[in-house]
Motif scaffolding. Structure first.
Motif, PDB file in Angstrom:
ATOM      1  N   GLU A  22       0.826  -1.204   0.000  1.00  0.00           N
ATOM      2  CA  GLU A  22       0.000   0.000   0.000  1.00  0.00           C
ATOM      3  C   GLU A  22       0.867   1.265   0.000  1.00  0.00           C
ATOM      4  O   GLU A  22       0.435   2.317  -0.475  1.00  0.00           O
ATOM      5  CB  GLU A  22      -0.925   0.009   1.219  1.00  0.00           C
ATOM      6  N   GLU A  23       2.094   1.151   0.509  1.00  0.00           N
ATOM      7  CA  GLU A  23       3.020   2.286   0.523  1.00  0.00           C
ATOM      8  C   GLU A  23       3.870   2.348  -0.741  1.00  0.00           C
ATOM      9  O   GLU A  23       4.769   3.183  -0.851  1.00  0.00           O
ATOM     10  CB  GLU A  23       3.932   2.197   1.749  1.00  0.00           C
ATOM     11  N   GLY A  24       3.613   1.447  -1.693  1.00  0.00           N
ATOM     12  CA  GLY A  24       4.295   1.513  -2.977  1.00  0.00           C
ATOM     13  C   GLY A  24       5.498   0.610  -3.126  1.00  0.00           C
ATOM     14  O   GLY A  24       6.194   0.672  -4.143  1.00  0.00           O
ATOM     15  N   PHE A  25       5.783  -0.243  -2.134  1.00  0.00           N
ATOM     16  CA  PHE A  25       6.918  -1.151  -2.219  1.00  0.00           C
ATOM     17  C   PHE A  25       6.534  -2.437  -2.956  1.00  0.00           C
ATOM     18  O   PHE A  25       5.395  -2.905  -2.854  1.00  0.00           O
ATOM     19  CB  PHE A  25       7.429  -1.534  -0.830  1.00  0.00           C
ATOM     20  N   ILE A 133       6.848  19.140 -10.797  1.00  0.00           N
ATOM     21  CA  ILE A 133       6.415  17.887 -10.188  1.00  0.00           C
ATOM     22  C   ILE A 133       7.217  17.614  -8.922  1.00  0.00           C
ATOM     23  O   ILE A 133       8.450  17.671  -8.943  1.00  0.00           O
ATOM     24  CB  ILE A 133       6.581  16.714 -11.173  1.00  0.00           C
ATOM     25  N   ILE A 134       6.534  17.316  -7.831  1.00  0.00           N
ATOM     26  CA  ILE A 134       7.189  16.993  -6.559  1.00  0.00           C
ATOM     27  C   ILE A 134       6.625  15.672  -6.043  1.00  0.00           C
ATOM     28  O   ILE A 134       5.399  15.512  -5.955  1.00  0.00           O
ATOM     29  CB  ILE A 134       6.974  18.101  -5.502  1.00  0.00           C
ATOM     30  N   LEU A 135       7.500  14.743  -5.723  1.00  0.00           N
ATOM     31  CA  LEU A 135       7.107  13.474  -5.119  1.00  0.00           C
ATOM     32  C   LEU A 135       7.727  13.400  -3.730  1.00  0.00           C
ATOM     33  O   LEU A 135       8.948  13.496  -3.583  1.00  0.00           O
ATOM     34  CB  LEU A 135       7.568  12.297  -5.981  1.00  0.00           C
ATOM     35  N   ASP A 136       6.888  13.247  -2.714  1.00  0.00           N
ATOM     36  CA  ASP A 136       7.335  13.148  -1.328  1.00  0.00           C
ATOM     37  C   ASP A 136       7.101  11.719  -0.850  1.00  0.00           C
ATOM     38  O   ASP A 136       5.955  11.285  -0.709  1.00  0.00           O
ATOM     39  CB  ASP A 136       6.564  14.138  -0.454  1.00  0.00           C
ATOM     40  N   VAL A 137       8.195  10.991  -0.633  1.00  0.00           N
ATOM     41  CA  VAL A 137       8.093   9.586  -0.248  1.00  0.00           C
ATOM     42  C   VAL A 137       7.448   9.437   1.127  1.00  0.00           C
ATOM     43  O   VAL A 137       6.582   8.580   1.336  1.00  0.00           O
ATOM     44  CB  VAL A 137       9.487   8.922  -0.255  1.00  0.00           C
ATOM     45  N   ASP A 138       7.845  10.261   2.082  1.00  0.00           N
ATOM     46  CA  ASP A 138       7.361  10.108   3.450  1.00  0.00           C
ATOM     47  C   ASP A 138       5.858  10.341   3.567  1.00  0.00           C
ATOM     48  O   ASP A 138       5.166   9.617   4.293  1.00  0.00           O
ATOM     49  CB  ASP A 138       8.102  11.060   4.388  1.00  0.00           C
ATOM     50  N   SER A 139       5.342  11.340   2.867  1.00  0.00           N
ATOM     51  CA  SER A 139       3.908  11.614   2.933  1.00  0.00           C
ATOM     52  C   SER A 139       3.128  10.879   1.854  1.00  0.00           C
ATOM     53  O   SER A 139       1.897  10.926   1.827  1.00  0.00           O
ATOM     54  CB  SER A 139       3.635  13.120   2.807  1.00  0.00           C
ATOM     55  N   HIS A 140       3.858  10.215   0.952  1.00  0.00           N
ATOM     56  CA  HIS A 140       3.258   9.449  -0.149  1.00  0.00           C
ATOM     57  C   HIS A 140       2.336  10.355  -0.971  1.00  0.00           C
ATOM     58  O   HIS A 140       1.199   9.996  -1.302  1.00  0.00           O
ATOM     59  CB  HIS A 140       2.485   8.241   0.385  1.00  0.00           C
ATOM     60  N   GLU A 155       1.700   3.364  -9.915  1.00  0.00           N
ATOM     61  CA  GLU A 155       2.079   4.609 -10.583  1.00  0.00           C
ATOM     62  C   GLU A 155       3.056   5.393  -9.718  1.00  0.00           C
ATOM     63  O   GLU A 155       4.063   5.917 -10.204  1.00  0.00           O
ATOM     64  CB  GLU A 155       0.834   5.447 -10.876  1.00  0.00           C
ATOM     65  N   PHE A 156       2.766   5.467  -8.416  1.00  0.00           N
ATOM     66  CA  PHE A 156       3.659   6.167  -7.491  1.00  0.00           C
ATOM     67  C   PHE A 156       5.029   5.504  -7.456  1.00  0.00           C
ATOM     68  O   PHE A 156       6.063   6.179  -7.539  1.00  0.00           O
ATOM     69  CB  PHE A 156       3.042   6.177  -6.083  1.00  0.00           C
ATOM     70  N   ALA A 157       5.049   4.172  -7.318  1.00  0.00           N
ATOM     71  CA  ALA A 157       6.315   3.444  -7.241  1.00  0.00           C
ATOM     72  C   ALA A 157       7.130   3.602  -8.524  1.00  0.00           C
ATOM     73  O   ALA A 157       8.357   3.764  -8.477  1.00  0.00           O
ATOM     74  CB  ALA A 157       6.062   1.967  -6.967  1.00  0.00           C
ATOM     75  N   LEU A 158       6.463   3.572  -9.665  1.00  0.00           N
ATOM     76  CA  LEU A 158       7.162   3.730 -10.943  1.00  0.00           C
ATOM     77  C   LEU A 158       7.728   5.136 -11.079  1.00  0.00           C
ATOM     78  O   LEU A 158       8.885   5.311 -11.483  1.00  0.00           O
ATOM     79  CB  LEU A 158       6.202   3.429 -12.094  1.00  0.00           C
ATOM     80  N   LEU A 159       6.934   6.146 -10.726  1.00  0.00           N
ATOM     81  CA  LEU A 159       7.433   7.525 -10.796  1.00  0.00           C
ATOM     82  C   LEU A 159       8.613   7.731  -9.845  1.00  0.00           C
ATOM     83  O   LEU A 159       9.614   8.363 -10.208  1.00  0.00           O
ATOM     84  CB  LEU A 159       6.308   8.501 -10.460  1.00  0.00           C
TER      85      LEU A 159
END
Length: 225
Positions: A22-25, A133-140, A155-159
């Motif tokens: 669920e967290e993208g792993f 574009i900003i991707l924040d891993v901690d806040s997903h 999509e998140f994990a791929l980006l």
């Protein structure tokens, strides 16, 4: 990002696998020590973190950790265990683990420790940027021009993977290895579906896509000029 979880209690492994996905792993699971060690040694360069139970059938987590450290000093290792004395913690860390979490534990604590270890491994922070574009891993979270963009887990994990490798060509097989787990059938055409979804959600309408297709090879997000 890809994680190996070696845990023989089915309820715990299912809970952790679901939560981490669920967290993208991408999560590979082994329920015994020998299988866990084999997966670890076969994929040391692919795993971003290895989570080990201490007491396992076939081979203990301590033995697995020691064997991993003979081959790699880079991949982070976290012990999950009901053993709760200070001596146990010291013993686990001296065997080569980077961290030690006592059962029962909060999932959010484990997640935070994974992210800290991964940042230490990569030398990067948890925020990745490309133009607006900003991707924040901690806040997903992903945003563009300060507007939130809703992405699926994959999509998140791929980006995230493409942004971590900005300026490099990410080959299709490499993307599969890092974003999907070992049970995926390696039909790399599925990547095109997710790339197109990212383009629809994040591309500027009147300019070329921020994700470049390298024909016959893979994809790349170029460094900003």
């Amino acid at each position: 990002m890809r994680i190996l979880l070696v845990e023989d209690e089915t309820s715990i492994s299912n809970f952790l696998k679901d939560g981490l996905e669920e967290e993208g792993f991408a999560v590979d699971v082994a329920d015994n020590g020998k299988t866990g060690l084999q997966l670890a040694l076969d994929n040391l360069e692919e795993y971003d973190t290895i989570i080990l139970d201490w007491m396992l059938p076939g081979m203990s987590g301590i033995e697995i950790c020691r064997n991993i450290r003979k081959e790699s000093h880079v991949v982070p290792v976290i012990f999950l265990t009901a053993r709760d004395t200070t001596d146990d913690a010291v013993f686990g860390l001296e065997a080569g683990a980077n961290d030690y979490i006592r059962k029962p534990f909060a999932f959010d604590e484990l997640l935070a420790r994974i992210r800290v270890l991964m940042r230490g491994k990569s030398g990067e922070n948890s925020v990745f940027r490309y133009k607006e574009i900003i991707l924040d891993v901690d806040s997903h979270r992903v945003s563009k021009a300060d507007e939130n963009v809703e992405l699926t887990q994959k999509e998140f994990a791929l980006l995230e993977f493409l942004l971590r490798n900005k300026g490099k060509v990410s080959r299709r097989t490499r993307i599969i290895e890092k974003v999907w787990d070992i049970h995926f059938d390696y039909d790399t055409s599925v990547i095109d579906v997710y790339i197109n979804a990212l383009r629809k959600k994040l591309d500027d309408k009147n300019s070329e896509s921020f994700i470049e297709t390298i024909r016959g090879v893979g994809y790349r997000i170029n460094e900003e000029a």
